[in-house]
Design a protein around this motif. Structure first.
Motif, PDB file in Angstrom:
ATOM      1  N   LYS A  60       0.832  -1.203   0.000  1.00  0.00           N
ATOM      2  CA  LYS A  60       0.000   0.000   0.000  1.00  0.00           C
ATOM      3  C   LYS A  60       0.867   1.255   0.000  1.00  0.00           C
ATOM      4  CE  LYS A  60      -3.487   2.426   2.759  1.00  0.00           C
ATOM      5  NZ  LYS A  60      -4.275   2.386   4.028  1.00  0.00           N
ATOM      6  N   VAL A  61       0.533   2.188  -0.872  1.00  0.00           N
ATOM      7  CA  VAL A  61       1.233   3.473  -0.912  1.00  0.00           C
ATOM      8  C   VAL A  61       0.731   4.349   0.229  1.00  0.00           C
ATOM      9  CG1 VAL A  61       1.643   5.583  -2.231  1.00  0.00           C
ATOM     10  CG2 VAL A  61       1.581   3.378  -3.409  1.00  0.00           C
ATOM     11  N   ARG A  62       1.659   4.811   1.057  1.00  0.00           N
ATOM     12  CA  ARG A  62       1.293   5.738   2.127  1.00  0.00           C
ATOM     13  C   ARG A  62       1.285   7.173   1.627  1.00  0.00           C
ATOM     14  NH1 ARG A  62       5.067   5.436   6.895  1.00  0.00           N
ATOM     15  NH2 ARG A  62       3.571   7.003   7.619  1.00  0.00           N
ATOM     16  N   TRP A  63       2.294   7.544   0.811  1.00  0.00           N
ATOM     17  CA  TRP A  63       2.331   8.887   0.229  1.00  0.00           C
ATOM     18  C   TRP A  63       3.394   8.953  -0.865  1.00  0.00           C
ATOM     19  CZ3 TRP A  63       7.243  10.603   1.036  1.00  0.00           C
ATOM     20  CH2 TRP A  63       7.897  10.269   2.224  1.00  0.00           C
ATOM     21  N   ARG A  64       3.307  10.020  -1.659  1.00  0.00           N
ATOM     22  CA  ARG A  64       4.268  10.291  -2.720  1.00  0.00           C
ATOM     23  C   ARG A  64       4.709  11.746  -2.627  1.00  0.00           C
ATOM     24  NH1 ARG A  64       4.006   6.441  -6.948  1.00  0.00           N
ATOM     25  NH2 ARG A  64       2.260   4.991  -6.746  1.00  0.00           N
ATOM     26  N   PHE A  65       5.971  12.008  -3.015  1.00  0.00           N
ATOM     27  CA  PHE A  65       6.489  13.370  -3.045  1.00  0.00           C
ATOM     28  C   PHE A  65       7.269  13.560  -4.335  1.00  0.00           C
ATOM     29  CE2 PHE A  65       9.764  16.581  -2.185  1.00  0.00           C
ATOM     30  CZ  PHE A  65       8.964  17.631  -1.732  1.00  0.00           C
ATOM     31  N   LYS A  66       6.955  14.610  -5.060  1.00  0.00           N
ATOM     32  CA  LYS A  66       7.597  14.858  -6.343  1.00  0.00           C
ATOM     33  C   LYS A  66       9.044  15.270  -6.158  1.00  0.00           C
ATOM     34  CE  LYS A  66       7.026  17.418 -10.677  1.00  0.00           C
ATOM     35  NZ  LYS A  66       6.219  18.438 -11.406  1.00  0.00           N
ATOM     36  N   LEU A  67       9.944  14.623  -6.935  1.00  0.00           N
ATOM     37  CA  LEU A  67      11.379  14.897  -6.864  1.00  0.00           C
ATOM     38  C   LEU A  67      11.940  15.076  -8.267  1.00  0.00           C
ATOM     39  CD1 LEU A  67      13.036  12.427  -4.305  1.00  0.00           C
ATOM     40  CD2 LEU A  67      12.812  14.905  -4.079  1.00  0.00           C
ATOM     41  N   SER A  68      13.221  15.439  -8.309  1.00  0.00           N
ATOM     42  CA  SER A  68      13.963  15.455  -9.561  1.00  0.00           C
ATOM     43  C   SER A  68      15.092  14.433  -9.460  1.00  0.00           C
ATOM     44  CB  SER A  68      14.490  16.864  -9.848  1.00  0.00           C
ATOM     45  OG  SER A  68      15.056  16.930 -11.141  1.00  0.00           O
ATOM     46  N   ASN A  69      16.190  14.635 -10.179  1.00  0.00           N
ATOM     47  CA  ASN A  69      17.231  13.622 -10.327  1.00  0.00           C
ATOM     48  C   ASN A  69      18.053  13.425  -9.057  1.00  0.00           C
ATOM     49  OD1 ASN A  69      16.309  13.652 -12.924  1.00  0.00           O
ATOM     50  ND2 ASN A  69      18.178  14.447 -13.834  1.00  0.00           N
ATOM     51  N   GLY A  70      18.515  12.200  -8.869  1.00  0.00           N
ATOM     52  CA  GLY A  70      19.415  11.919  -7.753  1.00  0.00           C
ATOM     53  C   GLY A  70      19.623  10.442  -7.527  1.00  0.00           C
ATOM     54  N   TYR A  71      20.822  10.117  -7.054  1.00  0.00           N
ATOM     55  CA  TYR A  71      21.133   8.753  -6.622  1.00  0.00           C
ATOM     56  C   TYR A  71      21.031   8.611  -5.103  1.00  0.00           C
ATOM     57  CZ  TYR A  71      23.365   8.228 -11.255  1.00  0.00           C
ATOM     58  OH  TYR A  71      23.626   8.171 -12.603  1.00  0.00           O
ATOM     59  N   SER A  72      20.876   9.709  -4.405  1.00  0.00           N
ATOM     60  CA  SER A  72      20.899   9.689  -2.937  1.00  0.00           C
ATOM     61  C   SER A  72      19.696   8.955  -2.379  1.00  0.00           C
ATOM     62  CB  SER A  72      20.928  11.119  -2.398  1.00  0.00           C
ATOM     63  OG  SER A  72      19.823  11.861  -2.903  1.00  0.00           O
ATOM     64  N   THR A  84      17.585  14.393  -0.997  1.00  0.00           N
ATOM     65  CA  THR A  84      18.214  15.432  -1.817  1.00  0.00           C
ATOM     66  C   THR A  84      18.046  15.108  -3.294  1.00  0.00           C
ATOM     67  OG1 THR A  84      20.372  14.318  -1.774  1.00  0.00           O
ATOM     68  CG2 THR A  84      19.933  15.901  -0.022  1.00  0.00           C
ATOM     69  N   ASP A  85      18.113  16.139  -4.142  1.00  0.00           N
ATOM     70  CA  ASP A  85      18.061  15.921  -5.577  1.00  0.00           C
ATOM     71  C   ASP A  85      18.785  17.059  -6.295  1.00  0.00           C
ATOM     72  OD1 ASP A  85      16.319  18.079  -5.606  1.00  0.00           O
ATOM     73  OD2 ASP A  85      14.608  16.998  -6.450  1.00  0.00           O
ATOM     74  N   HIS A  86      18.755  17.046  -7.631  1.00  0.00           N
ATOM     75  CA  HIS A  86      19.401  18.068  -8.457  1.00  0.00           C
ATOM     76  C   HIS A  86      18.460  18.437  -9.590  1.00  0.00           C
ATOM     77  CE1 HIS A  86      22.298  19.570 -11.614  1.00  0.00           C
ATOM     78  NE2 HIS A  86      22.779  20.187 -10.557  1.00  0.00           N
ATOM     79  N   VAL A  87      18.267  19.733  -9.801  1.00  0.00           N
ATOM     80  CA  VAL A  87      17.400  20.246 -10.856  1.00  0.00           C
ATOM     81  C   VAL A  87      18.252  20.989 -11.871  1.00  0.00           C
ATOM     82  CG1 VAL A  87      15.480  21.777 -11.414  1.00  0.00           C
ATOM     83  CG2 VAL A  87      15.428  20.445  -9.311  1.00  0.00           C
ATOM     84  N   LEU A  88      18.063  20.693 -13.154  1.00  0.00           N
ATOM     85  CA  LEU A  88      18.822  21.354 -14.205  1.00  0.00           C
ATOM     86  C   LEU A  88      18.341  22.788 -14.396  1.00  0.00           C
ATOM     87  CD1 LEU A  88      18.850  18.510 -16.894  1.00  0.00           C
ATOM     88  CD2 LEU A  88      20.676  19.105 -15.302  1.00  0.00           C
ATOM     89  N   ALA A  89      19.284  23.665 -14.745  1.00  0.00           N
ATOM     90  CA  ALA A  89      18.918  25.035 -15.094  1.00  0.00           C
ATOM     91  C   ALA A  89      18.146  25.024 -16.409  1.00  0.00           C
ATOM     92  CB  ALA A  89      20.174  25.896 -15.210  1.00  0.00           C
ATOM     93  N   ASP A  90      17.359  26.057 -16.631  1.00  0.00           N
ATOM     94  CA  ASP A  90      16.557  26.140 -17.841  1.00  0.00           C
ATOM     95  C   ASP A  90      17.443  26.032 -19.084  1.00  0.00           C
ATOM     96  OD1 ASP A  90      14.316  26.481 -16.323  1.00  0.00           O
ATOM     97  OD2 ASP A  90      14.245  28.665 -16.533  1.00  0.00           O
ATOM     98  N   GLY A  91      17.018  25.186 -20.012  1.00  0.00           N
ATOM     99  CA  GLY A  91      17.721  25.051 -21.281  1.00  0.00           C
ATOM    100  C   GLY A  91      18.943  24.165 -21.247  1.00  0.00           C
TER     101      GLY A  91
END
Length: 463
Positions: A60-72, A84-91
């Motif tokens: 059963k899924v308790r909750w979800r949280f939107k993330l971006s890239n990461g191996y952590s 933690t995650d990493h978000v690319l700059a625009d473009g």
């Protein structure tokens, strides 16, 4: 006389009831997962009341949280979850060449979430341009202790936050402050807390390993130098052997034991890795007085640590010819942490072979391919990965395909009990292959897993 007996019996009854209630409360208390490999940094999940098999439609899924890239991986402590995650700059679009060290502009992000519902409590974002291979986000699991949260980013940004509100208490940048260069695949050695010190692999002259005051960030000591290669990626570990606390630092030229209080070297054994890149990655493991090391190119070796004083002697090392499947006999791990139990070693080799070895000599007992790949069509795949977590008399295995497996691993073989698909693999590795290379956390009778899109908490509680 009668009244005193009644009073005494009431006192005894009250004491028994109190002890009973305490035992119940302690038995149902949820465990945390506040660092790499859990509360004791040994990768063992000790909670009880965990399901035996998955529900028909999966956990059963308790909750979800939107993330971006990461191996952590996530850390779970005191009713909160850190990721933690990493978000690319625009473009910005990273090169298709995963070994490219072109600049990749963006920002690293630290999130603190409510464990009950996954809602954000606080966050901290900071600019971070990558110049590393596989620029897919931070690598290390946060560390939580005594009201503070420590994170280490892929480019060497070390932060200490106030657990309550995310205020930055102190920070460091390894590249700028220690005149080092980020490793090819970024800073990936999970920091460890020992007493009042936060110990990290840093790099630079005389500062391969540095102990920081965990409260102020002040340098308490630094130690070790490299002659040819970068610092590598293996997490520092602290064990008590030979009557001493020993800090084990495995870098691409030596396996070292240091006094964690002073940084003084107790002993050092040569271990010069093959290849042009430093692949000291997998966590060193201890079983009693035996220290087990496994490297992708170099295979495995076992050291015996002296029980009376800090010293080590090589027991055996592999004589494998290379890392290819037809050249290996022991264990050539790239990322997964092996586990030692009852004189046997369980771990993943270079092409996804889940293996059992005899600890005494490294000889292979069995090999299994279903854990890392498609159970209907198991095949050997370079760097195929599964994270092994013992729980009670069985194991939870989370593989790079996003499958969670319940299995028993014994010298007799691999017995798969159940399997559920939790997340899709999202990190591009090759033209036709995506992977999920983030270690899960196990706490509150749940599993916390992430890919490059979201962090999801699934309940694993028995009904």
């Amino acid at each position: 006389m009668h009244a005193s007996l009644v009073s005494c019996n009431r006192f005894v009854l009250l004491a028994v009831m109190t002890a009973f209630l305490i035992s119940i409360s302690s038995s149902v208390k949820a465990d945390d997962w506040p660092q790499w490999l859990g509360p004791q940094r040994d990768g063992v999940w000790r909670e009880t009341g965990i399901l035996e098999k998955f529900p028909k439609d999966g956990p059963k899924v308790r909750w979800r949280f939107k993330l971006s890239n990461g191996y952590s991986g996530p850390a779970v402590a005191n009713g909160r979850v850190y990721i933690t995650d990493h978000v690319l700059a625009d473009g910005v679009n990273p090169s298709d060449n995963k070994f490219s060290r072109d600049k990749v502009a963006g920002e690293e992000r630290v999130f603190c979430l409510n464990e009950k519902d996954g809602k954000e409590i606080w966050h901290h974002f900071y600019p971070c341009t990558y110049t590393i291979a596989y620029p897919n986000g931070p690598r290390t699991t946060p560390v939580v202790q005594d009201g503070k949260v420590y994170t280490l980013g892929a480019m060497g940004d070390l932060f200490c936050f106030n657990e309550k509100d995310g205020k930055v208490l102190w920070s460091k940048n390894f590249v700028k402050e220690y005149h080092t260069k980020e490793p090819l695949w970024g800073f990936a050695a999970h920091p460890v807390i020992e007493g009042d010190k936060l110990i990290c692999l840093v790099g630079g002259t005389g500062s391969v390993v540095v102990a920081f005051d965990k409260n102020t960030g002040a340098e308490k000591w630094k130690a070790l130098s490299m002659t040819k290669k970068e610092i590598g990626y293996a997490p520092p570990m602290v064990f008590t052997v030979g009557g001493k606390r020993q800090l084990i630092v495995w870098e691409p030229e030596h396996v070292n034991s240091l006094d964690p209080e002073t940084g003084n070297v107790y002993w050092s054994e040569d271990f010069v890795g093959k290849g042009n890149v430093s692949l000291t990655v997998s966590t060193p493991r201890l079983d009693g007085d035996k220290l087990f090391i496994t490297a992708f190119y170099d295979g495995a070796r076992l050291y015996k640590l002296d029980k009376d004083k800090p010293a080590a002697a090589l027991v055996w090392k592999c004589v494998d010819r290379g890392e290819s499947p037809n050249q290996t006999e022991t264990l050539h791990s790239i990322m997964p942490t092996p586990y030692l139990k009852d004189g046997y070693v369980y771990g993943v080799c270079s092409y996804g072979e889940l293996r059992c070895l005899k600890e005494e000599d490294g000889s292979r007992v069995w090999e299994e391919m279903r854990a890392t790949g498609d159970p209907a069509k198991p095949e050997k795949t370079r760097w195929a990965n599964v994270f092994l977590t013992p729980q009670g008399d069985r194991w939870f295995l989370f593989n790079e395909r996003g499958d969670l497996i319940i299995a028993k691993l014994t010298p007799k073989g691999y017995e798969e009990i159940d399997r559920a698909h939790l997340l899709d693999a999202t990190t591009p590795l090759e033209a036709m292959r995506k992977v999920l290379w983030s270690h899960p956390a196990y706490a509150n009778k749940s599993i916390y897993v992430r890919n490059d899109k979201e962090l999801v908490c699934f309940s694993l509680a028995a009904e």
